[in-house]
Design an enzyme around this catalytic site. Structure first.
Site, PDB file in Angstrom:
ATOM      1  N   HIS A  50       0.820  -1.210   0.000  1.00 51.65           N
ATOM      2  CA  HIS A  50       0.000   0.000   0.000  1.00 51.65           C
ATOM      3  C   HIS A  50       0.859   1.268   0.000  1.00 51.65           C
ATOM      4  CE1 HIS A  50      -3.780   2.074   0.793  1.00 51.65           C
ATOM      5  NE2 HIS A  50      -3.048   2.898   1.528  1.00 51.65           N
ATOM      6  N   GLU A  94      -8.835   7.548  -4.995  1.00 49.80           N
ATOM      7  CA  GLU A  94      -8.245   6.580  -4.089  1.00 49.80           C
ATOM      8  C   GLU A  94      -9.253   5.487  -3.744  1.00 49.80           C
ATOM      9  OE1 GLU A  94      -4.759   7.755  -1.423  1.00 49.80           O
ATOM     10  OE2 GLU A  94      -6.537   7.870  -0.176  1.00 49.80           O
ATOM     11  N   HIS A  96     -10.939   2.521  -1.186  1.00 50.68           N
ATOM     12  CA  HIS A  96     -11.118   2.065   0.190  1.00 50.68           C
ATOM     13  C   HIS A  96     -11.926   0.775   0.149  1.00 50.68           C
ATOM     14  CE1 HIS A  96     -10.772   3.836   4.452  1.00 50.68           C
ATOM     15  NE2 HIS A  96      -9.597   3.657   3.931  1.00 50.68           N
ATOM     16  N   HIS A  98     -11.242  -2.712   0.804  1.00 51.11           N
ATOM     17  CA  HIS A  98     -11.350  -3.731   1.839  1.00 51.11           C
ATOM     18  C   HIS A  98     -12.108  -3.249   3.074  1.00 51.11           C
ATOM     19  CE1 HIS A  98     -10.582  -7.449   3.792  1.00 51.11           C
ATOM     20  NE2 HIS A  98     -10.033  -6.823   4.811  1.00 51.11           N
ATOM     21  N   ASP A 118      -6.169  14.437   1.246  1.00 52.59           N
ATOM     22  CA  ASP A 118      -5.122  14.522   0.228  1.00 52.59           C
ATOM     23  C   ASP A 118      -5.228  15.831  -0.553  1.00 52.59           C
ATOM     24  OD1 ASP A 118      -3.561  12.278   0.496  1.00 52.59           O
ATOM     25  OD2 ASP A 118      -4.937  11.001  -0.624  1.00 52.59           O
ATOM     26  N   SER A 315      -6.095   6.262  13.231  1.00 52.32           N
ATOM     27  CA  SER A 315      -7.184   7.163  13.592  1.00 52.32           C
ATOM     28  C   SER A 315      -7.319   8.214  12.506  1.00 52.32           C
ATOM     29  CB  SER A 315      -6.887   7.855  14.927  1.00 52.32           C
ATOM     30  OG  SER A 315      -7.009   6.934  15.972  1.00 52.32           O
ATOM     31  N   GLN A 316      -8.553   8.595  12.257  1.00 57.84           N
ATOM     32  CA  GLN A 316      -8.842   9.499  11.142  1.00 57.84           C
ATOM     33  C   GLN A 316      -8.724  10.962  11.554  1.00 57.84           C
ATOM     34  OE1 GLN A 316      -9.964   8.157   7.849  1.00 57.84           O
ATOM     35  NE2 GLN A 316      -8.691   6.667   8.911  1.00 57.84           N
ATOM     36  N   GLY A 535      -2.621   9.033  -8.852  1.00 57.72           N
ATOM     37  CA  GLY A 535      -3.265   7.733  -8.953  1.00 57.72           C
ATOM     38  C   GLY A 535      -3.069   6.933  -7.691  1.00 57.72           C
ATOM     39  N   ASN A 536      -3.594   5.727  -7.748  1.00 58.22           N
ATOM     40  CA  ASN A 536      -3.588   4.874  -6.573  1.00 58.22           C
ATOM     41  C   ASN A 536      -3.650   3.447  -7.075  1.00 58.22           C
ATOM     42  OD1 ASN A 536      -6.044   3.700  -4.415  1.00 58.22           O
ATOM     43  ND2 ASN A 536      -4.073   4.350  -3.635  1.00 58.22           N
TER      44      ASN A 536
END
Ligand SMILES: Nc1ncnc2c1ncn2[C@@H]1O[C@H](COP(=O)(O)OP(=O)(O)O)[C@@H](O)[C@H]1O
Ligand SMILES: [Mg+2]
Lengths: 747, 239, 82, 82
Positions: A50, A94, A96, A98, A118, A315-316, A535-536
Site C-alpha cells: 500500500h 483513491e 477504500h 477492503h 489529500d 485514527s482518522q 493515482g492509486n
C-alpha cells in the site's frame, strides 16, 4: 507474547507483520542491527504494498505524466493542473475497498475523509467528490446491505463536510462478490502559485500535530500480534476498522485552509494509511531532513498506548504541519478557534533520522532513507492468463437475431448497470457551494470555477468486463470513454487520475493484466494528450483465490473556457433533428446486451480507433462551442438504443419521444445494442442542419442524421421495418426505479 | 440591487456549510453588505438589517440537528435580536437551530424515507404577506431544492392549529401545479409544512434552500423571491 | 413481551457524538461530567411468545440487523408489556 | 457514578425509524414482532458526586440538551461505575 518494545524481533515476528524473510534480512543489512518492535512496525507499514508500491512501481513509469499545464505530477498527495486565471485544480482518486467490505458505512466514509485530506493538504479547497463503486451479484442479500451502507457512508461524510458529490458510477458483477470496490475521487481548487507540499524543512522548526486524538484504530500488525494479550484480559475484541468523524474533518478543512494563508507554514501532510509513521517519514524524506518526535505530546484518546500503537494508529482526521520556529502559538491559536486538538510534537533535525522519544528515552531511531527508499521493487512474474483463450471468441451466428428490440431495450434499461442512479445521487448533496452547473444524471459533472468564466468537467469510468476480456483495450476504452463524456459536456481533457484495482500481484496472470492495463491507459493518454497526474494502486482484491476483473478506473478532468457553453445529454425540443457521430461496427463482444440477454461474457471488446475517437470528441466540442447543438450523449453500455432512450428520458422535465430511421447491412441487434466506441448522439434544430453537415464534411468524421425528436414513443425503424416502438413514459419507468427498488428490498 | 446601507449577517457555526452560498447570493447577486459572524462571538447584531442562519451540519448534527448549535454564544445575541423585532432567516440547519432554540415552534424529525434527500422540489407560498414572501403572489409555486436528513416538520395538534390560524405556515411542499398531499411530501412533514414564521412574523425557518436557486447563472432563480422580499421589507418595513 | 435493547459502540471505537455532547455539557458548566457515550435504544414489542423464544429471537435480530457487530455491542433485557 | 439515559419519541410522534426497522424485521420473517421503537441511549459518567446531586444534574441536562421535550421523553437510572 507481549506487545512491548522489549520483545526481541525475529524473522517470525517480521513475517507476522507481512514482511518477507528477504525483506527482513534487508532491514538487518541496512540498519546494521535488529530493529525493536516499534521500528519493525514502522518498516512493516512503510514497506507494505500500500505505501511502497513495490509490485506496481516498475510498470507505472509507462504513464505519460507531463504536459504544459501540469504543475505537479504523481508523487505528492495529489496532482495539480493549471487552468489559467492564476488557478489550478488538484485531484486524485483513491480506493477504500477492503474496509468497505468489512464495514460498508465506515469504510466508505473514511475513504471520503482520506481523499479529502489529500486535496486540502495541498492548500486546495475541495469542491467536488465522485464515487466509483462495484458490487457483486445483486441476488446476494449482502450486496444490498453493502450498497446501502456504502452509499450512506459517502452521503453522510461528504454531505457533512460540505463538499458536493457530483457524479460517479456503479456496476454489479459476480466478480466483486468477495471484494467490492469503493473508489473516491476529489477535486480541489487552488491558486496556482500557492501549492503546499509535504516537506519538513528547516532545522529546528516545530512539528505540530492537529485534528482528532489518536486511538487504537486500525492497527493491523498489532491485531495480528495482540490477540494473545487482549484475550487474556477478556476484553471486547478491539475492532480494527476506523471510524470517521466528518464534523471534525470539516473543521480540519477550514482550519488547514486558514492556516495556509500564513507565510510561516513550511510543509503540511495528512496522516493517511500508517498515520503518524508515513506522515513523519515522508515529510522528512521529501525535505532531506529528520524529525525528533516526542510521543508524550501526541494527543490520545486512550490510556496506556505504546509507541508502537501511537505510530501505527490509523485514527482518522489528523494532520501534521511544520511551521517556522516562533510561530507555534499563532498556529495553535488557529486550532483552538476550530476546537481541534493540537500540540507541538517534535522538531525538524538536520540529521536525516526519525527519532521517537518517550519519557525522555529514545524508543526508536531510524534513518529516513532506509525506511522510505529501502523496499526493493519486486520483479513480479508475468504470464498471459489461459482464460483469455476461452473467452475471446463470439460467433454472432450462434445468437438468434430478434425481430423486435423492445423487450431487450426494457431489460437493458432496468439492468442495474444501466438503470438511473438517481437513488444514489439523491442521497448526496450535489449542489452545496453553488458550483454544480450540470448535476448528476448527464455524461459528466460540470462545475463553474468561481470568480472566473470557466468551468471544469469530471467523469469517472471503467468497464471492467472489457478489461477482463482484454485489459489493454479495456483500459484504452476507459480513458476514451471518460474523455468522451467530457467532450459531450463541452470540455476538453486536461488531466487524468487512475485507481488500479486488481487481484493478487503474486500471481503472474494478475501482473499481466496489470501491465496490460497500465499500457492501455498510457497509450490512450499519449494519443489523446492527457497527462496522468496522480493515482492509486489497490492490489490483492481477491478472496479465496478468486480475483476481481481488472478494474483500472480512470477519472478525467476537463476544462471549459466558457462555463455558459456546457452541454447536457437529454433532448430539449420537439422537432429537433437527431444525429449520430461515429461509425457502428457489427460487434456484440463484452456488451451488456450479451450479458443480459444471453448470460455471456465473451468476445472481442468493442472497437476503439483512437484517431476516430479524437475526431469525434473534437467535432462534438466544436459543435457545442459554436452553439449549434442542443444535446450530446455518448453511446456506452447498452449501445445506441440505450443512449437514444436516455436522451428521451433522462432530462429533468417530462420525457420526450423520438423517431429514428436506420439503414445498414449489419445485424440490427448489433447496430442498436453493440457497444462500438467513439459514437455520440446529438440533437439540433433544423436551421443548423446544413452547417453541421458541412462541418462534419470538413472535419472528416462519420456523421449521419438519423431522426427527429418528438412524440410520445421512441421508435426505431431498421431498413424500413419497425424494430422498436415503446412509449417513453414506459421506458422511463423501467429505467428510473430499478435501482431504488432493488436497494429497498429486504431479502 | 439595493442601496449600500443594507447590511446582513451570516452566522457561521462549526459545521455550517451553506454559509458561503448565502454570502455569495446576498453580496454578489443582491449587493447587500454581508458579514460572516463566527458563532463564538457574543456581539450585538442590531446594526444588521437581517440575520441569516445558513444550512449545513452544525456540530455534525450530533445528538439532534441544531441541538448543540443553539447553545453557541451567538445564539444569545440572535435571540435578543429576534426579540427586538430583527428579521432572522433560518435555512435548513438554520431552521433546525431555530426550533431547537425555541425561536420557532415544533421540531424537525428524521425524513420518513430514512435517507438524506437532495433534489429540486416545489413549494407553495401559503402566506405572501410576510417579510420573507412579500414579492410572491399568493399561492405561487416555487421550485427550490431541499438537501437534508432531518426535515420532517412536527408540532402537536394544538400548535399546528395555532400556526394555521395565525397564518404562520409560509411554505408547503406541493407538485409542479401546486397540489399538496402525500405524493408531494418528500420527508413526512405534517401538513406538508416546508417553512414557518414566528407569531411576530420576523423569524422564518424553511427547509428548502433558496440560495441554491438565486444566482442568475442557473436557469432556476425562484429562490430570489425570498431574498428580494426580505431586502424590500427591510428597506420599507410597512407593506 | 418487550425487549429493551441498548446498542453502544465498542470500547476503543471513536464516539464522535459522545465527544460532542461531552464538550457541550462542559461548555454549559457541567464540569462534573467525565465522559459521555451515545448509542441507540430500541424497544421491540412481541406478540405473545415465551421468554425463551424471545431471548433467542432478540439475539438473532441484534446480530443480523439491529446492531452493527463490527463496531457495536448490544445488551438487552426482557420485560412483560406494561 | 453513571447515568444511563433512554430518550424515546413521545407517543403520538411518528417514529419512522422504528417503523422502518419493524418493516425490515417482518420482511426477514420475524412475524412475532408487533411494534418497534427506536430512540437514543446515553451514558453520562460523572466524577465523584452523590446520588442526589447526580439526580438533579441529569434531569437538568436532559431538559436542556439531551432530549428535545417537544418530541421526546426521557428516563434514566443511576448506577455506580463498574
Ligand atoms: N455512484 C454514483 N454517485 C453519483 N453519481 C452517479 C453514481 N453512479 C452514476 N452516477 C451518475 O449517473 C449518471 C449516469 O452514470 P453512467 O451511466 O455511469 O454514465 P456514463 O455511462 O455516461 O459514464 C452520471 O451523471 C453519473 O455521474
Ligand atoms: Mg456517457
Amino acid at each position: 507474547m507481549k506487545l512491548s518494545p522489549d520483545v526481541t524481533v525475529n524473522v517470525q515476528i517480521a513475517r507476522e507483520h507481512g514482511l518477507t524473510g528477504e525483506e527482513y534480512r534487508r532491514i538487518l543489512d541496512l540498519l546494521g542491527r535488529i530493529p525493536n518492535l516499534t521500528e519493525l512496525g514502522i518498516f512493516s507499514v512503510m514497506w507494505s504494498e500500500h505505501c511502497s508500491y513495490k509490485s506496481s512501481r516498475p510498470f507505472l513509469s509507462a504513464l505519460p505524466t507531463e504536459g504544459p499545464r501540469v504543475i505537479q505530477g504523481p508523487g505528492e498527495n495529489a496532482g495539480v493542473v493549471d487552468i489559467g486565471d492564476g488557478l489550478a485544480v488538484v485531484f486524485k482518486i483513491e480506493s477504500h475497498n477492503h474496509p468497505s467490505f468489512v464495514e460498508p458505512h465506515q469504510g466508505a466514509a473514511t475513504g471520503v475523509g482520506g481523499i479529502l485530506r489529500d486535496i486540502f493538504t495541498m492548500g486546495a479547497r475541495p469542491i467536488a467528490l465522485l464515487d466509483s463503486l462495484r458490487f457483486g451479484d445483486p441476488a446476494d442479500p449482502r450486496m444490498r446491505f453493502l450498497l446501502n451502507g456504502v452509499v450512506e457512508g459517502i452521503s453522510n461524510y461528504g454531505n457533512c463536510t460540505g463538499v458536493p458529490t457530483v457524479g460517479g458510477e456503479i456496476y454489479f458483477d459476480d466478480c466483486y462478490n468477495g471484494n467490492i470496490l469503493v473508489n473516491v475521487f476529489c477535486l480541489g481548487l487552488i491558486k496556482a502559485d500557492k501549492v503546499f507540499l509535504g516537506r519538513a524543512s528547516g532545522t529546528g522548526n516545530p512539528v505540530i500535530y492537529f485534528g482528532s486524538k489518536t486511538g487504537r484504530d486500525g492497527i493491523h500488525g498489532a491485531s495480528l500480534l495482540a490477540s494473545a494479550e487482549f484475550d487474556e484480559s477478556s476484553e471486547e475484541k478491539r475492532p480494527t476498522v476506523q471510524v470517521g468523524d466528518p464534523f471534525t474533518e470539516k473543521l480540519l478543512i477550514e482550519a488547514s485552509l486558514d492556516l495556509m494563508k500564513h507565510p510561516w507554514v513550511v510543509g503540511i501532510q495528512d496522516m493517511g494509511a500508517a498515520g503518524l509513521t508515513s506522515s513523519s517519514f515522508e515529510m522528512a524524506s521529501r525535505a532531506g531532513t529528520g524529525i525528533d518526535l516526542d510521543l508524550d505530546q501526541v494527543p490520545r484518546r486512550e490510556k496506556g498506548m505504546t509507541p508502537y500503537e501511537i505510530m501505527l494508529s490509523e485514527s482518522q482526521e489528523r494532520m501534521l504541519v511544520v511551521v517556522e520556529a516562533g510561530h507555534e502559538e499563532e498556529a495553535l491559536e488557529i486550532f483552538r478557534k476550530w476546537d481541534l486538538d493540537a500540540a507541538v510534537v517534535g522538531r525538524v533535525t538536520e540529521q536525516p533520522r526519525v527519532r521517537l522519544i518517550e519519557g525522555g528515552d529514545v524508543v526508536a531511531d531510524l534513518p529516513v532513507h532506509v525506511v522510505v527508499e529501502g523496499p526493493l521493487s519486486l520483479k513480479r512474474k508475468i504470464r498471459r492468463p489461459n482464460y483469455l483463450d476461452e473467452v475471446d471468441h463470439l460467433n454472432l451466428n450462434d445468437l438468434p437475431e430478434p425481430d423486435r428490440g423492445d423487450a431487450a431495450l426494457k431489460r437493458l434499461l432496468s439492468s442495474l448497470n444501466i438503470a438511473s442512479k438517481e437513488w444514489v445521487y439523491d442521497q448526496y448533496d450535489h449542489m452545496v457551494r453553488l458550483n454544480t452547473l450540470v448535476l448528476p444524471g448527464s455524461d459528466a459533472a460540470v462545475l463553474r470555477v468561481p470568480g472566473t468564466s470557466k468551468a471544469v468537467a469530471i467523469s469517472v469510468d471503467c468497464n471492467s468486463r472489457y478489461c477482463y476480456l482484454d485489459p489493454f483495450n479495456g483500459a484504452r476504452i476507459a480513458v476514451a470513454e471518460s474523455s468522451r463524456n467530457l467532450a459531450c459536456s463541452g470540455a476538453f481533457p486536461i488531466g487524468l487520475t487512475n485507481c488500479l484495482n486488481f487481484g493478487n500481484p503474486e500471481k503472474p496472470e494478475i501482473m499481466w493484466q496489470f501491465e496490460q492495463g497500465v499500457q492501455g491507459i498510457a497509450e490512450a493518454c499519449k494519443f489523446l494528450e492527457i497527462p496522468v497526474v496522480s493515482g492509486n494502486v489497490s492490489l490483492y482484491n481477491e478472496t479465496r483465490g478468486i480475483g476481481i476483473f481488472p478494474t483500472p478506473t480512470v477519472a478525467v478532468v476537463g476544462l471549459l473556457e466558457d462555463s455558459r457553453k456546457h452541454m447536457t445529454q437529454w433532448f430539449k425540443r420537439t422537432g429537433d433533428f437527431v444525429g449520430l457521430i461515429g461509425l457502428t461496427i457489427e460487434e456484440l463482444g463484452g456488451s451488456e446486451y450479451l450479458k443480459v440477454m444471453f448470460e455471456q461474457v465473451c468476445g472481442g471488446v468493442p472497437t476503439l480507433e483512437l484517431r476516430a475517437e479524437r475526431q469525434a470528441q473534437e467535432f462534438c466540442r466544436e459543435l457545442i462551442g459554436k452553439g449549434f447543438i442542443a444535446s450530446a450523449h455518448d453511446c456506452s453500455e447498452g449501445g445506441l438504443a440505450v443512449a437514444l432512450a436516455e436522451c428521451c428520458i433522462s432530462g429533468p422535465g417530462q420525457p420526450v419521444g423520438a423517431a429514428i430511421e436506420l439503414e445498414s447491412t449489419i445485424r440490427r441487434d448489433a447496430f442498436l445494442f453493440g457497444e462500438t466506441q467513439s459514437r455520440i448522439l446529438i440533437s439540433f434544430s433544423g436551421e443548423r442542419r446544413e452547417e453541421i453537415l458541412a462541418a462534419a464534411e470538413r472535419s472528416g468524421v462519420d456523421f449521419a442524421v438519423i431522426g427527429r425528436v418528438g412524440g410520445e414513443d421512441l421508435s426505431v425503424t431498421f431498413n424500413g421495418a419497425e424494430f422498436i416502438r415503446t412509449r417513453v413514459e414506459v421506458l422511463r419507468n423501467f429505467w428510473k426505479g430499478a435501482l431504488g427498488e432493488y436497494a429497498r428490498q429486504v431479502t | 440591487m439595493v442601496d449600500s446601507i443594507m447590511k446582513s449577517a451570516v452566522v457561521v457555526f462549526p459545521g455550517s456549510n451553506c454559509d458561503h452560498d448565502c454570502y455569495h447570493i446576498l453580496k454578489h447577486v443582491f449587493g447587500v453588505e454581508t458579514e460572516f459572524i463566527w458563532h463564538k462571538e457574543e456581539r450585538d447584531l442590531s446594526a444588521f438589517n437581517f440575520v441569516v442562519l445558513p444550512g449545513g451540519f452544525s456540530y455534525g448534527d450530533y445528538l439532534r440537528a441544531g441541538a448543540i448549535a443553539r447553545f453557541s454564544p451567538i445564539m444569545k445575541a440572535v435571540t435578543r435580536y429576534a426579540g427586538d423585532g430583527g428579521r432572522v432567516l433560518g435555512i435548513c440547519n438554520g431552521f433546525q437551530i431555530l426550533v431547537e432554540a425555541g425561536l420557532l415552534p415544533g421540531a424537525l424529525l428524521h425524513n420518513d424515507t430514512q435517507k438524506f434527500i437532495c433534489r429540486h422540489v416545489y413549494v407553495k407560498v401559503e402566506n405572501a404577506a410576510t417579510a420573507f414572501t412579500r414579492t410572491c403572489s399568493p399561492g405561487a409555486v416555487l421550485k427550490i431544492p431541499i438537501a437534508h436528513h432531518q426535515g420532517g416538520y412536527y408540532a402537536d395538534r394544538e400548535t399546528l392549529s395555532r400556526l394555521e390560524a395565525n397564518r404562520q405556515v409560509v411554505f408547503t411542499y406541493c407538485d409542479e401545479s401546486g397540489r399538496g398531499g402525500e405524493a408531494a411530501n418528500p420527508n413526512g412533514s405534517m401538513n406538508n409544512i416546508a417553512g414557518i414564521v414566528n407569531e411576530a412574523g420576523n423569524v422564518l425557518g424553511m427547509m428548502p434552500h433558496p440560495e441554491r436557486v438565486a444566482d442568475p447563472l442557473w436557469p432556476d432563480v425562484d429562490g430570489q423571491r425570498v431574498f428580494q422580499s426580505l431586502i424590500e421589507s427591510c428597506a420599507s418595513p410597512a407593506l | 413481551m418487550i425487549a429493551k435493547i441498548q446498542v453502544t459502540l465498542k470500547k476503543g471505537v471513536l464516539d464522535s457524538q459522545g465527544k460532542a455532547v461531552h464538550h457541550t455539557l462542559t461548555d454549559l458548566g457541567y464540569n462534573e461530567v467525565k465522559d459521555v457515550r451515545v448509542g441507540k435504544y430500541l424497544e421491540v414489542h412481541f406478540k405473545d411468545i415465551t421468554d425463551v423464544e424471545a431471548e433467542a429471537l432478540v439475539k438473532e435480530m441484534c446480530e443480523k440487523l439491529l446492531a452493527n457487530t463490527v463496531i457495536e455491542s448490544y445488551r438487552y433485557t426482557l420485560a412483560s408489556e406494561e
